[in-house]
Design a protein around this motif. Sequence first.
Motif, mmCIF file in Angstrom:
data_model
loop_
_atom_site.group_PDB
_atom_site.id
_atom_site.type_symbol
_atom_site.label_atom_id
_atom_site.label_comp_id
_atom_site.label_asym_id
_atom_site.label_seq_id
_atom_site.Cartn_x
_atom_site.Cartn_y
_atom_site.Cartn_z
ATOM 1 N N GLU A 144 1.051 -1.281 -0.110
ATOM 2 C CA GLU A 144 0.020 -0.472 -0.111
ATOM 3 C C GLU A 144 0.983 0.673 -0.026
ATOM 4 O O GLU A 144 -0.091 2.104 -0.891
ATOM 5 C CB GLU A 144 -0.578 -0.201 0.978
ATOM 6 N N HIS A 149 -3.094 2.536 -3.935
ATOM 7 C CA HIS A 149 -4.339 1.571 -4.319
ATOM 8 C C HIS A 149 -4.976 2.551 -4.937
ATOM 9 O O HIS A 149 -6.083 1.522 -5.677
ATOM 10 C CB HIS A 149 -4.943 1.366 -2.890
ATOM 11 N N CYS A 192 -9.161 -5.728 -0.974
ATOM 12 C CA CYS A 192 -7.978 -4.475 -0.507
ATOM 13 C C CYS A 192 -9.186 -2.929 -0.112
ATOM 14 O O CYS A 192 -9.238 -2.553 0.198
ATOM 15 C CB CYS A 192 -7.104 -3.401 -1.443
ATOM 16 N N TRP A 196 -9.437 -0.432 2.681
ATOM 17 C CA TRP A 196 -9.850 1.080 1.939
ATOM 18 C C TRP A 196 -11.705 0.985 2.259
ATOM 19 O O TRP A 196 -11.151 2.525 3.417
ATOM 20 C CB TRP A 196 -9.536 0.745 1.621
#
Length: 217
Positions: A144, A149, A192, A196
């Motif tokens: 990250e 991302h 991911c 997030w």
Amino acid sequence: MATIAEKIQSGFELARQINEAVWMDGRDSQQLSVDELCDYVGQEFSVNITIQVLDVETKAVLGFIMRYEEGRRACVYIVKNTPIRWKRLVGVKELCHVVVDTEEDFNPNGVDTLQRMMSLVADMDAIENLALRSEHIAEMVALELIYPHEDRRAHMDAIGRGEATFADIGTRYRLPEIIIQMILTPAYLAMCDKYWRAVDEARRAKVVALRAAANEG
């Protein structure tokens, strides 16, 4: 004890903070050298960190971190013959242990951790697997920091249109092509995305709580 999902979310929040702080300092986190990130992490987390290159020939281990003085000092060791893009990833990943690990994640028995990494593990939250869990989380957080991302969906679209390749993106972010391929798989992207979203929701909830407290005051 925090679960692996809670630890990953916490790690992503820390990655957000580091990326934001570095950006506010006028730099792009993906362009930071390992030495620069080492200085930043050491200062922010009050740990005296050094990096040493090991002059050994091995393909089993690319790097590791050792802690001393109850965590106040740490040394990242990187194997000399590690390819340059792997060397950068390994350096950042080992520094991320300083960022995300707590005492429960420490394991003085590195051989045990290596053996567990080469076997199928059913329960990452089991006490005996906490050091292995730490390895996975540190790697995720490192990615990250190196490969934001928010860029990934656009890159997938560009690859789909034939306008970019995994190799092109690997060159841009100085990561091995095989790592770019893994990051851009639908399953990894979705995972991911989930974390997030959780980070964003937690931040919004915190802001709402703070505003409510201020209004009550």
